[in-house]
Motif scaffolding. Structure first.
Motif, short mmCIF file in Angstrom:
data_model
loop_
_atom_site.label_atom_id
_atom_site.label_comp_id
_atom_site.label_asym_id
_atom_site.label_seq_id
_atom_site.Cartn_x
_atom_site.Cartn_y
_atom_site.Cartn_z
N LEU A 70 42.55 38.56 33.72
CA LEU A 70 41.97 37.37 34.33
C LEU A 70 40.67 37.83 35.00
CD1 LEU A 70 45.21 35.84 35.86
CD2 LEU A 70 43.93 34.98 33.90
N ILE A 71 39.55 37.29 34.55
CA ILE A 71 38.24 37.77 35.01
C ILE A 71 37.58 36.70 35.88
CG2 ILE A 71 36.02 38.69 34.28
CD1 ILE A 71 37.43 39.30 31.58
N LEU A 109 37.11 31.20 35.99
CA LEU A 109 38.21 32.14 35.78
C LEU A 109 38.42 32.20 34.27
CD1 LEU A 109 40.41 33.92 37.08
CD2 LEU A 109 41.94 31.96 36.92
N VAL A 110 38.27 33.40 33.72
CA VAL A 110 38.31 33.56 32.27
C VAL A 110 39.49 34.45 31.89
CG1 VAL A 110 37.04 34.44 30.26
CG2 VAL A 110 35.80 33.35 32.16
N GLU A 111 40.36 33.92 31.03
CA GLU A 111 41.49 34.73 30.57
C GLU A 111 41.14 35.34 29.22
OE1 GLU A 111 45.05 32.51 29.88
OE2 GLU A 111 46.27 34.30 29.55
N THR A 137 31.12 40.13 37.63
CA THR A 137 32.46 39.91 37.09
C THR A 137 33.44 40.82 37.83
OG1 THR A 137 32.28 41.66 35.43
CG2 THR A 137 31.56 39.45 34.77
N LYS A 138 34.69 40.34 37.90
CA LYS A 138 35.73 41.17 38.49
C LYS A 138 36.96 41.03 37.59
CE LYS A 138 38.40 41.45 42.73
NZ LYS A 138 38.69 40.65 43.94
N THR A 139 37.36 42.12 36.97
CA THR A 139 38.41 42.07 35.95
C THR A 139 39.76 42.45 36.54
OG1 THR A 139 36.77 42.68 34.29
CG2 THR A 139 39.08 42.92 33.67
#
Lengths: 166, 406
Positions: A70-71, A109-111, A137-139
């Protein structure tokens, strides 16, 4: 009209529980005409209320390596288009499974799903970060999925009632 | 010397039995018990015999109880129950069923609705009093009456009349010794309900013959299509009614054993006297859970009721398609089809269904007068199980037809 809306709501609840529920069974359960159920479903399919019928899979049980992250993405909105254009540029990638616009400390929020850590890391460094309006970005990698869309993956509650009781 | 049961010392057992109170010895074991033993020995059974919800207690209720235990809320409460809980029950009964009780002296929290019924009967019965009980009904009323020294008097109700209580049938059973009428609507096992119009003539008979009513409304939340009409909400009935209810069926809380009784302060005070000497108070953790259910449980309760209603439609249609006559139950979670057309007694039907088709249901005969010829099928089980059970019942009915022809 109101009746049709109520019927649609109930049909959606049944389908959400089991997308393979037959129109015949739904008609019995809801005390409605099967014809009305079919009409309701057709209308909702046309209106894209029902987007797709799919399957909830517990991939942990399939012999298939995959990792999910989840980024959290911070971006600068574009003049005139806000977040829409940039969201589209991201969600068009097939490895992106979901994208949400968020309130709070970040914007999207990118999955992302990949076969391994490196694949996801590469996606972030080569595709996501270089986009002009992406500021940071924070992964976060997921370790285990317990529940998705209201469905608990490892249901451990059994029916332990007495077989006969007054 | 007291001999261990496992040593099969029949003589010793017999001699110990002679110590038992005759009133207790005379009580027959329940017919449900026999079916429980039969079913327990078999495998792959689909059970329509369960008299409790198939839902677990909603998580917020369980969680509230766990939290209270962690905080060390483990002592006695006041005899009548926590004041907050009694307040909650009063508000709930007011808003849901338009009956008003003073939490200070008209409500008592009990160990299940069962204890409330026991307390009410013990507080009211003098030896020889006749207790009027519409049947078929829940199996406990007659035995508890008998233990209390009362005389149970059954009033038959009929499938042709949707198992509603008929005022003339009630009046026909009244004698100078009649004292109490026990009502249970929505009904276990028939699913019958009583509307305001159905109640009015009953209330007139109650008034005319100066009866006290124990109204067991444990299934009050489980009605389909119309709201439950609480007996004490009828004009003139509140003072002469003890309302009994609980959390088991509405909030899927059977194992918690949380119920309550409401009534005139004189009656409640007498019941409280027995309650304080026998159980002290209802379990404190159960009371916390019950309060949470009342405070935040209505949405989940509505969802469960909707789900029962869907399955109710499924089982009625299924039983009728299988060739059994079935009136439409408007409450609780039981269908009560007639099996008369098969030519079997309800006991034979239920036993053969269990052994030959692996479906457990309860023969109507165990529920008293008017129950013979019927079968209690609980639909508090999954749609998949219900469909399979209906198919098996259909196959059994067809086989019976062939047997009759052949």
């Amino acid at each position: 009209m109101r009746e049709m809306d109520e019927l649609k709501q109930k049909v959606l609840e049944l389908l959400k529980e089991d997308a393979r529920t037959s129109t015949e069974l739904m008609a019995t359960l809801l005390g409605a005409e099967e014809e009305d159920i079919r009409t309701a479903i057709e209308q909702m399919e046309q209106d894209h209320v029902i987007v797709k019928y799919t399957t909830v899979v517990n991939w942990d049980k399939v012999d298939d390596e995959r990792v999910t992250a989840l980024i959290e993405v911070q971006i600068t909105p574009e003049r005139g288009r806000g977040f829409e254009g940039i969201a589209e540029r991201i969600y068009m990638y097939p490895q992106v499974k979901s994208v949400y616009l968020m309130s709070g400390a970040f914007d999207l929020l990118v999955e992302v799903e990949g076969r391994n850590l490196r694949e996801v890391a590469n996606f972030v460094s080569e595709k996501l970060s270089p986009i002009d309006s992406v500021l940071s970005t924070k992964t976060n990698f997921t370790l285990k999925k317990y529940k998705q869309d209201g469905i608990i993956f490892e249901e451990h509650e059994e029916d332990n009632r007495l077989m006969i009781s007054p | 010397m007291i001999t261990n049961k496992s040593q099969h010392s029949g003589d010793a057992e017999k001699s110990m039995k002679s110590y038992l109170a005759p009133l207790v010895q005379q009580i027959q074991p329940s017919g449900i018990r026999k079916f429980f033993d039969l079913a327990a020995g078999s495998k792959d059974i689909i059970s329509l015999g369960v008299g409790e919800p198939d839902f677990k207690t909603p998580w917020h209720v369980r969680e509230a109880c766990v939290y209270s235990l962690e905080r060390g809320f483990t002592g006695y409460t006041s005899n009548a129950g926590m004041p907050e809980l009694r307040e909650g029950i009063a508000q709930y009964l007011h808003s849901r069923f338009a009956v008003d009780y003073n939490p200070a002296n008209e409500i008592i929290a009990t160990v299940g609705g069962s204890e409330a019924i026991d307390l009410a009967l013990r507080a009211l019965i003098s030896p020889g009093d006749e207790i009027l009980i519409p049947e078929p009904c829940y199996i406990s009323y007659s035995p508890i009456t008998a233990i209390g020294g009362g005389v149970p008097v059954g009033i038959e109700t009929f499938g042709e009349n949707q198992f509603k209580l008929d005022a003339a049938d009630l009046e026909a059973k009244i004698t100078p010794r009649s004292k109490i009428l026990i009502l249970c609507y929505p009904s276990n096992p028939t699913g019958a309900i009583m509307s305001r119009e159905d109640w009015e003539p009953i209330a007139r008979v109650v008034e005319k013959h100066d009866l006290i009513v124990i109204s067991d409304e444990i299934y009050a939340e489980l009605t389909y299509g119309s709201n439950h009409v609480s007996f004490p909400s009828l004009p003139g009935m509140k003072d002469r009614t003890i309302l009994v209810s609980g959390f088991s069926k509405a909030f899927a809380m059977t194992g918690w054993r949380m119920g309550y009784a409401c009534g005139h302060p004189d009656l409640i005070a007498a019941m409280l006297k027995i309650h304080q000497y026998t159980v002290m108070c209802a379990p404190s953790m159960g009371q916390v859970a019950a309060l949470e259910a009342l405070s935040n449980g209505m949405e989940e309760k509505d969802r469960m009721v909707e789900s029962y209603n869907q399955r109710r439609r499924l089982i009625i249609k299924g039983l009728r398609d299988a060739g059994l006559e079935c009136h439409e139950p408007q409450g609780a979670f039981y269908a009560f089809p007639s099996i008369r057309a098969t030519g079997l007694t309800s006991d034979e039907f239920a036993q053969r269904l269990l052994f030959e088709y692996k479906v457990a249901a309860v023969p109507g005969s165990v529920f008293g007068l008017g129950g013979e010829g019927y079968l209690r099928c609980s639909y508090a089980t999954s749609v998949t199980q219900l469909n399979e059970a209906i198919e098996r019942i259909g196959a059994f009915v067809r086989k019976l037809e062939q047997e009759r022809r052949g």
